[in-house]
Design a protein around this motif. Structure first.
Motif, PDB file in Angstrom:
ATOM      1  N   GLU A  89       2.860   0.541   3.353  1.00  0.00           N
ATOM      2  CA  GLU A  89       2.207  -0.278   4.383  1.00  0.00           C
ATOM      3  C   GLU A  89       1.776  -1.614   3.789  1.00  0.00           C
ATOM      4  O   GLU A  89       1.628  -1.723   2.572  1.00  0.00           O
ATOM      5  CB  GLU A  89       0.934   0.433   4.880  1.00  0.00           C
ATOM      6  CG  GLU A  89       1.166   1.722   5.620  1.00  0.00           C
ATOM      7  CD  GLU A  89      -0.148   2.417   5.962  1.00  0.00           C
ATOM      8  OE1 GLU A  89      -0.811   1.993   6.910  1.00  0.00           O
ATOM      9  OE2 GLU A  89      -0.500   3.377   5.260  1.00  0.00           O
ATOM     10  N   PRO A  90       1.541  -2.595   4.627  1.00  0.00           N
ATOM     11  CA  PRO A  90       0.963  -3.847   4.119  1.00  0.00           C
ATOM     12  C   PRO A  90      -0.542  -3.673   3.883  1.00  0.00           C
ATOM     13  O   PRO A  90      -1.110  -2.675   4.305  1.00  0.00           O
ATOM     14  CB  PRO A  90       1.218  -4.837   5.258  1.00  0.00           C
ATOM     15  CG  PRO A  90       1.250  -3.993   6.486  1.00  0.00           C
ATOM     16  CD  PRO A  90       1.782  -2.649   6.081  1.00  0.00           C
ATOM     17  N   TRP A  91      -1.179  -4.637   3.199  1.00  0.00           N
ATOM     18  CA  TRP A  91      -2.647  -4.645   3.112  1.00  0.00           C
ATOM     19  C   TRP A  91      -3.170  -4.662   4.549  1.00  0.00           C
ATOM     20  O   TRP A  91      -2.654  -5.407   5.386  1.00  0.00           O
ATOM     21  CB  TRP A  91      -3.171  -5.900   2.443  1.00  0.00           C
ATOM     22  CG  TRP A  91      -3.029  -6.159   0.975  1.00  0.00           C
ATOM     23  CD1 TRP A  91      -3.339  -7.347   0.373  1.00  0.00           C
ATOM     24  CD2 TRP A  91      -2.625  -5.292  -0.089  1.00  0.00           C
ATOM     25  NE1 TRP A  91      -3.135  -7.250  -0.994  1.00  0.00           N
ATOM     26  CE2 TRP A  91      -2.696  -5.997  -1.298  1.00  0.00           C
ATOM     27  CE3 TRP A  91      -2.193  -3.955  -0.143  1.00  0.00           C
ATOM     28  CZ2 TRP A  91      -2.365  -5.447  -2.530  1.00  0.00           C
ATOM     29  CZ3 TRP A  91      -1.858  -3.401  -1.380  1.00  0.00           C
ATOM     30  CH2 TRP A  91      -1.952  -4.141  -2.544  1.00  0.00           C
ATOM     31  N   ARG A  92      -4.216  -3.878   4.813  1.00  0.00           N
ATOM     32  CA  ARG A  92      -4.811  -3.855   6.155  1.00  0.00           C
ATOM     33  C   ARG A  92      -6.187  -4.497   6.104  1.00  0.00           C
ATOM     34  O   ARG A  92      -7.134  -3.907   5.587  1.00  0.00           O
ATOM     35  CB  ARG A  92      -4.965  -2.418   6.640  1.00  0.00           C
ATOM     36  CG  ARG A  92      -3.674  -1.609   6.687  1.00  0.00           C
ATOM     37  CD  ARG A  92      -2.916  -1.892   7.934  1.00  0.00           C
ATOM     38  NE  ARG A  92      -1.816  -0.958   8.120  1.00  0.00           N
ATOM     39  CZ  ARG A  92      -0.758  -1.241   8.857  1.00  0.00           C
ATOM     40  NH1 ARG A  92      -0.648  -2.415   9.457  1.00  0.00           N
ATOM     41  NH2 ARG A  92       0.195  -0.355   9.014  1.00  0.00           N
ATOM     42  N   SER A  93      -6.275  -5.708   6.611  1.00  0.00           N
ATOM     43  CA  SER A  93      -7.563  -6.378   6.666  1.00  0.00           C
ATOM     44  C   SER A  93      -7.477  -7.475   7.705  1.00  0.00           C
ATOM     45  O   SER A  93      -6.447  -8.128   7.841  1.00  0.00           O
ATOM     46  CB  SER A  93      -7.886  -6.980   5.297  1.00  0.00           C
ATOM     47  OG  SER A  93      -8.969  -7.859   5.416  1.00  0.00           O
ATOM     48  N   LYS A  94      -8.574  -7.650   8.421  1.00  0.00           N
ATOM     49  CA  LYS A  94      -8.595  -8.701   9.436  1.00  0.00           C
ATOM     50  C   LYS A  94      -8.372 -10.066   8.783  1.00  0.00           C
ATOM     51  O   LYS A  94      -7.746 -10.957   9.355  1.00  0.00           O
ATOM     52  CB  LYS A  94      -9.933  -8.690  10.167  1.00  0.00           C
ATOM     53  CG  LYS A  94      -9.887  -9.534  11.410  1.00  0.00           C
ATOM     54  CD  LYS A  94     -11.148  -9.441  12.225  1.00  0.00           C
ATOM     55  CE  LYS A  94     -10.956 -10.288  13.486  1.00  0.00           C
ATOM     56  NZ  LYS A  94     -12.225 -10.613  14.106  1.00  0.00           N
ATOM     57  N   TYR A 153       0.874  -1.175   0.000  1.00  0.00           N
ATOM     58  CA  TYR A 153       0.000   0.000   0.000  1.00  0.00           C
ATOM     59  C   TYR A 153       0.908   1.221   0.000  1.00  0.00           C
ATOM     60  O   TYR A 153       1.548   1.531   0.999  1.00  0.00           O
ATOM     61  CB  TYR A 153      -0.896  -0.023   1.228  1.00  0.00           C
ATOM     62  CG  TYR A 153      -2.278   0.524   0.964  1.00  0.00           C
ATOM     63  CD1 TYR A 153      -3.189  -0.206   0.214  1.00  0.00           C
ATOM     64  CD2 TYR A 153      -2.660   1.757   1.467  1.00  0.00           C
ATOM     65  CE1 TYR A 153      -4.462   0.292  -0.031  1.00  0.00           C
ATOM     66  CE2 TYR A 153      -3.933   2.258   1.233  1.00  0.00           C
ATOM     67  CZ  TYR A 153      -4.836   1.514   0.487  1.00  0.00           C
ATOM     68  OH  TYR A 153      -6.099   2.010   0.241  1.00  0.00           O
ATOM     69  N   VAL A 180      -9.540  -5.883  -1.782  1.00  0.00           N
ATOM     70  CA  VAL A 180      -9.788  -5.909  -0.338  1.00  0.00           C
ATOM     71  C   VAL A 180      -9.044  -4.761   0.333  1.00  0.00           C
ATOM     72  O   VAL A 180      -9.582  -4.062   1.189  1.00  0.00           O
ATOM     73  CB  VAL A 180      -9.333  -7.255   0.264  1.00  0.00           C
ATOM     74  CG1 VAL A 180      -9.460  -7.237   1.781  1.00  0.00           C
ATOM     75  CG2 VAL A 180     -10.123  -8.408  -0.335  1.00  0.00           C
ATOM     76  N   ALA A 181      -7.797  -4.572  -0.108  1.00  0.00           N
ATOM     77  CA  ALA A 181      -6.951  -3.548   0.514  1.00  0.00           C
ATOM     78  C   ALA A 181      -7.522  -2.150   0.307  1.00  0.00           C
ATOM     79  O   ALA A 181      -7.488  -1.323   1.209  1.00  0.00           O
ATOM     80  CB  ALA A 181      -5.540  -3.615  -0.057  1.00  0.00           C
ATOM     81  N   ALA A 182      -8.062  -1.899  -0.889  1.00  0.00           N
ATOM     82  CA  ALA A 182      -8.537  -0.548  -1.206  1.00  0.00           C
ATOM     83  C   ALA A 182      -9.927  -0.291  -0.664  1.00  0.00           C
ATOM     84  O   ALA A 182     -10.295   0.851  -0.417  1.00  0.00           O
ATOM     85  CB  ALA A 182      -8.523  -0.326  -2.708  1.00  0.00           C
ATOM     86  N   CYS A 183     -10.709  -1.353  -0.469  1.00  0.00           N
ATOM     87  CA  CYS A 183     -12.095  -1.192  -0.021  1.00  0.00           C
ATOM     88  C   CYS A 183     -12.142  -0.679   1.410  1.00  0.00           C
ATOM     89  O   CYS A 183     -11.452  -1.196   2.278  1.00  0.00           O
ATOM     90  CB  CYS A 183     -12.833  -2.529  -0.097  1.00  0.00           C
ATOM     91  SG  CYS A 183     -14.497  -2.458   0.578  1.00  0.00           S
ATOM     92  N   LYS A 184     -12.967   0.335   1.658  1.00  0.00           N
ATOM     93  CA  LYS A 184     -13.058   0.871   3.023  1.00  0.00           C
ATOM     94  C   LYS A 184     -13.623  -0.167   3.981  1.00  0.00           C
ATOM     95  O   LYS A 184     -13.453  -0.058   5.182  1.00  0.00           O
ATOM     96  CB  LYS A 184     -13.909   2.134   3.038  1.00  0.00           C
ATOM     97  CG  LYS A 184     -15.406   1.896   3.009  1.00  0.00           C
ATOM     98  CD  LYS A 184     -16.171   3.195   2.997  1.00  0.00           C
ATOM     99  CE  LYS A 184     -16.959   3.403   4.265  1.00  0.00           C
ATOM    100  NZ  LYS A 184     -18.093   2.462   4.457  1.00  0.00           N
ATOM    101  N   ASN A 185     -14.311  -1.193   3.452  1.00  0.00           N
ATOM    102  CA  ASN A 185     -14.894  -2.243   4.290  1.00  0.00           C
ATOM    103  C   ASN A 185     -14.084  -3.533   4.264  1.00  0.00           C
ATOM    104  O   ASN A 185     -14.547  -4.541   4.786  1.00  0.00           O
ATOM    105  CB  ASN A 185     -16.317  -2.556   3.821  1.00  0.00           C
ATOM    106  CG  ASN A 185     -17.168  -1.321   3.674  1.00  0.00           C
ATOM    107  OD1 ASN A 185     -17.062  -0.405   4.469  1.00  0.00           O
ATOM    108  ND2 ASN A 185     -17.991  -1.294   2.648  1.00  0.00           N
ATOM    109  N   SER A 186     -12.928  -3.540   3.595  1.00  0.00           N
ATOM    110  CA  SER A 186     -12.160  -4.787   3.410  1.00  0.00           C
ATOM    111  C   SER A 186     -13.050  -5.880   2.830  1.00  0.00           C
ATOM    112  O   SER A 186     -13.005  -7.022   3.270  1.00  0.00           O
ATOM    113  CB  SER A 186     -11.580  -5.299   4.724  1.00  0.00           C
ATOM    114  OG  SER A 186     -10.577  -4.457   5.169  1.00  0.00           O
TER     115      SER A 186
END
Lengths: 254, 210
Positions: free
Chosen positions: A105-110, A74, A171-177
């Motif tokens: 940054e790395p992808w941010r998602s649970k 990211y 997933v990374a770009a989506c505000k909701n992952s």
């Protein structure tokens, strides 16, 4: 295109392992060529860190020709950096100028836990595919190309959906992952072709169930996924997924 | 979300249509007649229950989405250039919806409750003399009421601008030929509805209608 060298400040996410809490480290790189790829710039930085006796930055990469979907970074607030329809390995340093500060940054998602630094675990995608992203037939030799008649438009749409490389930028770009663009591409490519028909209903139900189980968020149609997809997968696939899901839910008796 | 949203979209057409009767500028005779029909016709009364159910369902769905979607990204990005890939209002539906809800509470307590009190308090003694038009006219003389209403309509504008076309995508309708049409209709609908709603308090405040 004019060649130039640049000095950059890099703010890179460092995280020891999945459970550690990470933080940003600041690095300086000098004499970076505008013709380098973004990953080559990271190679230069890592060489420099190794020579200094420091730990290099862990990042994923494989093909370096834009088709494997590994280089999840990211960059300055965007998946794979500022260029449209692009992967990190195909992002070149001419996108930046001398003196720039770049935040990575790395992808941010649970659903995509950080393994180390910029590497994330995208196994959730594999489990979604295992839930239904296949056809259960024994494949012998390839058939004659035109043995199965397929509508030209369906063939084109299936090919467009099949271009998905599973990189996770959606997933990374989506505000909701949300993983809807990925799942919709994988459902579409099979739903549009004759080979995908026998398992059409169970496929969409099982893949969506697995997607929800992986704790991805929901689609709220911001279309950030389509804008950031390196392969330009269209959100019309998400509408198709919604149709497939609705019709399968209404007709299934399982 | 899409289904309940579209249901509320159809309600707004009726609401804006009835309210537009004030622009006939006949001292509120047409508007009061329409308002009386809406509050006394039993078919409308049953639909009113459906409307509240739809609104509550829309809110509950929104809350569920908000909860699941916040949980899906526990660590936020330090730097996000979201404006490069999506429209701000498409990402702000929760905030816009919350503003709308606050507005709705004020709105309902002003006019909806007033009508019900007149109809049922003291055995409906004030029902016949209840003049909703006059009530509106008086309320919209206060600058701060006009301001709250204007802000409410602005929130509604951005909420609808995303919501209308988004609902069709959710229901699986995305077509090369029809989607551009749906989007155009959505923008037209949003402009017309919001302009009508915005003009009401403003027209009263500046005395454009009597």
């Amino acid at each position: 295109m004019e060649h130039y060298n640049m000095n950059l400040t890099l703010k890179v996410w460092k995280q020891k392992n999945t459970n550690a809490s990470g933080s940003f480290e600041i690095y300086q790189v000098k004499d970076i060529s505008s013709e380098m790829s973004f990953l080559e710039m990271f190679d230069v930085l890592n060489e420099q860190l190794i020579l200094e006796g420091k730990e290099p930055i862990a990042f994923d990469h494989d093909c370096r020709e834009g088709i494997c979907g590994m280089c999840s970074m990211y960059i300055n607030g965007r998946a794979h950096g500022p260029w449209e329809k692009n992967t990190t390995c195909q992002l070149h340093m001419r996108a930046f100028k001398d003196g720039d500060t770049i935040v990575v940054e790395p992808w941010r998602s649970k659903a995509f836990p950080v393994i180390k630094d910029l590497m994330v675990n995208r196994s959730a995608f594999d489990r979604i595919i295992q839930a239904g992203g296949y056809i259960s037939v024994n494949t012998g030799n390839a058939q004659d190309a035109n043995a199965l008649p397929i509508d030209k438009k369906n063939a084109d749409d299936a090919f467009m959906a099949a271009a998905c490389i599973g990189c996770g930028a959606c997933v990374a770009a989506c505000k909701n992952s949300s993983a809807m663009l990925f799942v919709s591409a994988k459902v579409s490519q099979l739903a549009l072709l004759p080979q995908g028909q026998p398992e059409r209903e169970s496929r969409v139900l099982n893949m969506v169930a697995q997607m929800d189980k992986e704790a991805f968020g929901n689609c709220t149609n911001t279309y950030a996924c389509e804008a950031e997809c390196p392969k330009g997968i269209s959100v019309s696939n998400i509408a198709r997924l919604n149709r497939e899901y609705l019709s399968a839910s209404l007709s299934t008796e399982e | 979300m899409g289904l309940t949203g579209l249901f509320l979209v159809t309600f707004l057409i009726v609401h804006a249509g009835v309210n537009a009767c004030i622009f006939i500028n006949d001292g509120g005779a047409t508007f009061n007649a329409a308002a009386h029909f809406m509050s006394h016709n039993w078919v409308i009364r049953i639909m009113e229950i459906g409307l509240f159910a739809g609104l509550i369902a829309h809110i509950l769905q929104g809350l569920l989405l908000w909860k699941q979607n916040t949980a899906a990204r526990p660590t936020k990005y330090a730097m996000s250039a979201a404006n490069e890939n999506s429209k701000w209002y498409s990402r702000s539906m929760g905030i816009l919806g919350s503003l709308l809800l606050i507005f709705l509470v004020i709105h309902i307590s002003k006019f909806f409750v007033g009508t019900k009190v007149a109809m049922y308090a003291d055995g409906g003694a004030n029902d016949a003399s209840h003049n909703l038009y006059l009530e509106m006219k008086e309320e919209f003389q206060k600058w701060w009421v006009v301001l709250i209403y204007s802000l409410g309509v602005i929130s509604l504008f951005w909420h609808l601008l995303h919501g209308f076309q988004s609902a069709f995508q959710t229901l699986g309708i995305n077509h090369k030929r029809y989607t551009p049409l749906i989007k155009t209709i959505g923008v037209g609908y949003t402009f017309i509805i919001c302009l009508l709603f915005l003009l009401m308090p403003i027209a009263f405040y500046f005395g454009w209608i009597q």
